[in-house]
Design a protein around this motif. Sequence first.
Motif, PDB file in Angstrom:
ATOM      1  N   THR A 169       4.100  23.963 -16.155  1.00  0.00           N
ATOM      2  CA  THR A 169       4.823  24.287 -17.392  1.00  0.00           C
ATOM      3  C   THR A 169       3.841  24.760 -18.459  1.00  0.00           C
ATOM      4  O   THR A 169       4.089  25.759 -19.143  1.00  0.00           O
ATOM      5  N   VAL A 170       2.726  24.049 -18.593  1.00  0.00           N
ATOM      6  CA  VAL A 170       1.715  24.427 -19.581  1.00  0.00           C
ATOM      7  C   VAL A 170       1.144  25.805 -19.249  1.00  0.00           C
ATOM      8  O   VAL A 170       0.981  26.654 -20.133  1.00  0.00           O
ATOM      9  N   ILE A 171       0.867  26.047 -17.961  1.00  0.00           N
ATOM     10  CA  ILE A 171       0.315  27.338 -17.548  1.00  0.00           C
ATOM     11  C   ILE A 171       1.311  28.457 -17.828  1.00  0.00           C
ATOM     12  O   ILE A 171       0.926  29.533 -18.311  1.00  0.00           O
ATOM     13  N   GLN A 172       2.585  28.229 -17.558  1.00  0.00           N
ATOM     14  CA  GLN A 172       3.598  29.251 -17.831  1.00  0.00           C
ATOM     15  C   GLN A 172       3.664  29.557 -19.328  1.00  0.00           C
ATOM     16  O   GLN A 172       3.768  30.716 -19.729  1.00  0.00           O
ATOM     17  N   ALA A 173       3.589  28.492 -20.144  1.00  0.00           N
ATOM     18  CA  ALA A 173       3.616  28.702 -21.594  1.00  0.00           C
ATOM     19  C   ALA A 173       2.383  29.491 -22.024  1.00  0.00           C
ATOM     20  O   ALA A 173       2.484  30.426 -22.845  1.00  0.00           O
ATOM     21  N   LYS A 174       1.217  29.155 -21.484  1.00  0.00           N
ATOM     22  CA  LYS A 174      -0.014  29.874 -21.833  1.00  0.00           C
ATOM     23  C   LYS A 174       0.063  31.327 -21.347  1.00  0.00           C
ATOM     24  O   LYS A 174      -0.367  32.238 -22.065  1.00  0.00           O
ATOM     25  N   ASP A 175       0.590  31.543 -20.152  1.00  0.00           N
ATOM     26  CA  ASP A 175       0.741  32.912 -19.645  1.00  0.00           C
ATOM     27  C   ASP A 175       1.650  33.738 -20.553  1.00  0.00           C
ATOM     28  O   ASP A 175       1.359  34.906 -20.845  1.00  0.00           O
ATOM     29  N   ALA A 176       2.754  33.130 -20.993  1.00  0.00           N
ATOM     30  CA  ALA A 176       3.664  33.841 -21.893  1.00  0.00           C
ATOM     31  C   ALA A 176       2.954  34.165 -23.208  1.00  0.00           C
ATOM     32  O   ALA A 176       3.090  35.270 -23.749  1.00  0.00           O
ATOM     33  N   GLU A 177       2.188  33.205 -23.709  1.00  0.00           N
ATOM     34  CA  GLU A 177       1.449  33.421 -24.950  1.00  0.00           C
ATOM     35  C   GLU A 177       0.402  34.527 -24.769  1.00  0.00           C
ATOM     36  O   GLU A 177       0.240  35.394 -25.639  1.00  0.00           O
ATOM     37  N   MET A 189       0.833  -1.207   0.000  1.00  0.00           N
ATOM     38  CA  MET A 189       0.000   0.000   0.000  1.00  0.00           C
ATOM     39  C   MET A 189       0.867   1.257   0.000  1.00  0.00           C
ATOM     40  O   MET A 189       0.585   2.231  -0.703  1.00  0.00           O
ATOM     41  N   LEU A 190       1.937   1.255   0.775  1.00  0.00           N
ATOM     42  CA  LEU A 190       2.840   2.399   0.854  1.00  0.00           C
ATOM     43  C   LEU A 190       3.488   2.662  -0.503  1.00  0.00           C
ATOM     44  O   LEU A 190       3.546   3.804  -0.964  1.00  0.00           O
ATOM     45  N   LYS A 191       3.950   1.620  -1.158  1.00  0.00           N
ATOM     46  CA  LYS A 191       4.563   1.778  -2.483  1.00  0.00           C
ATOM     47  C   LYS A 191       3.551   2.330  -3.476  1.00  0.00           C
ATOM     48  O   LYS A 191       3.876   3.191  -4.290  1.00  0.00           O
ATOM     49  N   SER A 192       2.320   1.835  -3.398  1.00  0.00           N
ATOM     50  CA  SER A 192       1.265   2.325  -4.291  1.00  0.00           C
ATOM     51  C   SER A 192       1.002   3.809  -4.045  1.00  0.00           C
ATOM     52  O   SER A 192       0.901   4.597  -4.996  1.00  0.00           O
ATOM     53  N   GLN A 193       0.923   4.205  -2.790  1.00  0.00           N
ATOM     54  CA  GLN A 193       0.680   5.610  -2.467  1.00  0.00           C
ATOM     55  C   GLN A 193       1.849   6.485  -2.916  1.00  0.00           C
ATOM     56  O   GLN A 193       1.655   7.591  -3.426  1.00  0.00           O
ATOM     57  N   GLN A 194       3.066   5.994  -2.755  1.00  0.00           N
ATOM     58  CA  GLN A 194       4.243   6.758  -3.198  1.00  0.00           C
ATOM     59  C   GLN A 194       4.205   6.938  -4.715  1.00  0.00           C
ATOM     60  O   GLN A 194       4.529   8.010  -5.226  1.00  0.00           O
ATOM     61  N   ARG A 195       3.808   5.881  -5.436  1.00  0.00           N
ATOM     62  CA  ARG A 195       3.687   5.992  -6.891  1.00  0.00           C
ATOM     63  C   ARG A 195       2.660   7.050  -7.261  1.00  0.00           C
ATOM     64  O   ARG A 195       2.884   7.883  -8.142  1.00  0.00           O
ATOM     65  N   LYS A 196       1.513   7.021  -6.577  1.00  0.00           N
ATOM     66  CA  LYS A 196       0.463   7.999  -6.859  1.00  0.00           C
ATOM     67  C   LYS A 196       0.946   9.417  -6.582  1.00  0.00           C
ATOM     68  O   LYS A 196       0.675  10.335  -7.363  1.00  0.00           O
ATOM     69  N   VAL A 197       1.664   9.597  -5.483  1.00  0.00           N
ATOM     70  CA  VAL A 197       2.178  10.934  -5.150  1.00  0.00           C
ATOM     71  C   VAL A 197       3.160  11.398  -6.218  1.00  0.00           C
ATOM     72  O   VAL A 197       3.121  12.556  -6.652  1.00  0.00           O
ATOM     73  N   ARG A 198       4.050  10.507  -6.649  1.00  0.00           N
ATOM     74  CA  ARG A 198       5.008  10.884  -7.705  1.00  0.00           C
ATOM     75  C   ARG A 198       4.278  11.274  -8.988  1.00  0.00           C
ATOM     76  O   ARG A 198       4.642  12.255  -9.647  1.00  0.00           O
ATOM     77  N   GLN A 199       3.231  10.508  -9.342  1.00  0.00           N
ATOM     78  CA  GLN A 199       2.463  10.830 -10.544  1.00  0.00           C
ATOM     79  C   GLN A 199       1.777  12.183 -10.403  1.00  0.00           C
ATOM     80  O   GLN A 199       1.759  12.982 -11.346  1.00  0.00           O
ATOM     81  N   MET A 200       1.236  12.443  -9.223  1.00  0.00           N
ATOM     82  CA  MET A 200       0.564  13.726  -9.004  1.00  0.00           C
ATOM     83  C   MET A 200       1.557  14.879  -9.087  1.00  0.00           C
ATOM     84  O   MET A 200       1.255  15.940  -9.647  1.00  0.00           O
ATOM     85  N   ILE A 201       2.755  14.688  -8.548  1.00  0.00           N
ATOM     86  CA  ILE A 201       3.786  15.725  -8.614  1.00  0.00           C
ATOM     87  C   ILE A 201       4.174  15.977 -10.073  1.00  0.00           C
ATOM     88  O   ILE A 201       4.306  17.131 -10.498  1.00  0.00           O
ATOM     89  N   GLU A 202       4.344  14.907 -10.840  1.00  0.00           N
ATOM     90  CA  GLU A 202       4.672  15.061 -12.263  1.00  0.00           C
ATOM     91  C   GLU A 202       3.561  15.810 -12.998  1.00  0.00           C
ATOM     92  O   GLU A 202       3.828  16.703 -13.805  1.00  0.00           O
ATOM     93  N   GLN A 203       2.301  15.443 -12.717  1.00  0.00           N
ATOM     94  CA  GLN A 203       1.177  16.122 -13.358  1.00  0.00           C
ATOM     95  C   GLN A 203       1.153  17.596 -12.976  1.00  0.00           C
ATOM     96  O   GLN A 203       0.915  18.458 -13.828  1.00  0.00           O
ATOM     97  N   LEU A 204       1.427  17.881 -11.712  1.00  0.00           N
ATOM     98  CA  LEU A 204       1.447  19.260 -11.252  1.00  0.00           C
ATOM     99  C   LEU A 204       2.552  20.043 -11.957  1.00  0.00           C
ATOM    100  O   LEU A 204       2.330  21.171 -12.411  1.00  0.00           O
ATOM    101  N   GLN A 205       3.728  19.458 -12.078  1.00  0.00           N
ATOM    102  CA  GLN A 205       4.836  20.137 -12.757  1.00  0.00           C
ATOM    103  C   GLN A 205       4.500  20.352 -14.237  1.00  0.00           C
ATOM    104  O   GLN A 205       4.774  21.418 -14.794  1.00  0.00           O
TER     105      GLN A 205
END
Length: 165
Positions: free
Chosen positions: A89-97, A69-85
């Motif tokens: 990046t997309v928001i910064q590109a849109k803001d610049a545009e 369960m801990l490994k699964s939760q860590q995977r989910k957190v890593r995925q969420m962090i990647e999605q957030l990053q």
Amino acid sequence: EVQVDELQRLLAGMEKEHRSLLLQMKEGEAELARLRGAEGDKLAEQDRSAKLEKEVATLREKIHHLDDMLKSQQRKVRQMIEQLQNSKTVIQAKDAEIQELKERVSYLEAENLEMHDRIEHLIEQQVSRGGHSSRARSKSEHVSRYVASAVTGPKLLPLIRVVET
């Protein structure tokens, strides 16, 4: 009398042997009770040992499950962090545009005002050949102030002034 003495001596020997045998029997019973007690203790220890082994096996299963369960939760957190990053990046590109588009709109509005001023100037020039129009000049000054205040950011637009000739 000799026979009676002999029988009494034999009787005394038998009583002595009887006491000796009773003593041995009591010692044997005590030893047997001790062995039975030790065997009972051994059985109790075996039961306790079996219970502890079951408990350890259950705890190992729980630990394994929690690790999964801990490994699964860590995977989910890593995925969420990647999605957030990625989203940042997309928001910064849109803001610049958006900023670039705002600058273009400001520039085009200024050009549009300049064109209106030029058209008005040309119309006034055709209508009143030779007369000076103070209205056209004030509009061109307004345009140059508008351009300077509307553009924010690293890209500055030139000041535009329409001068009558």
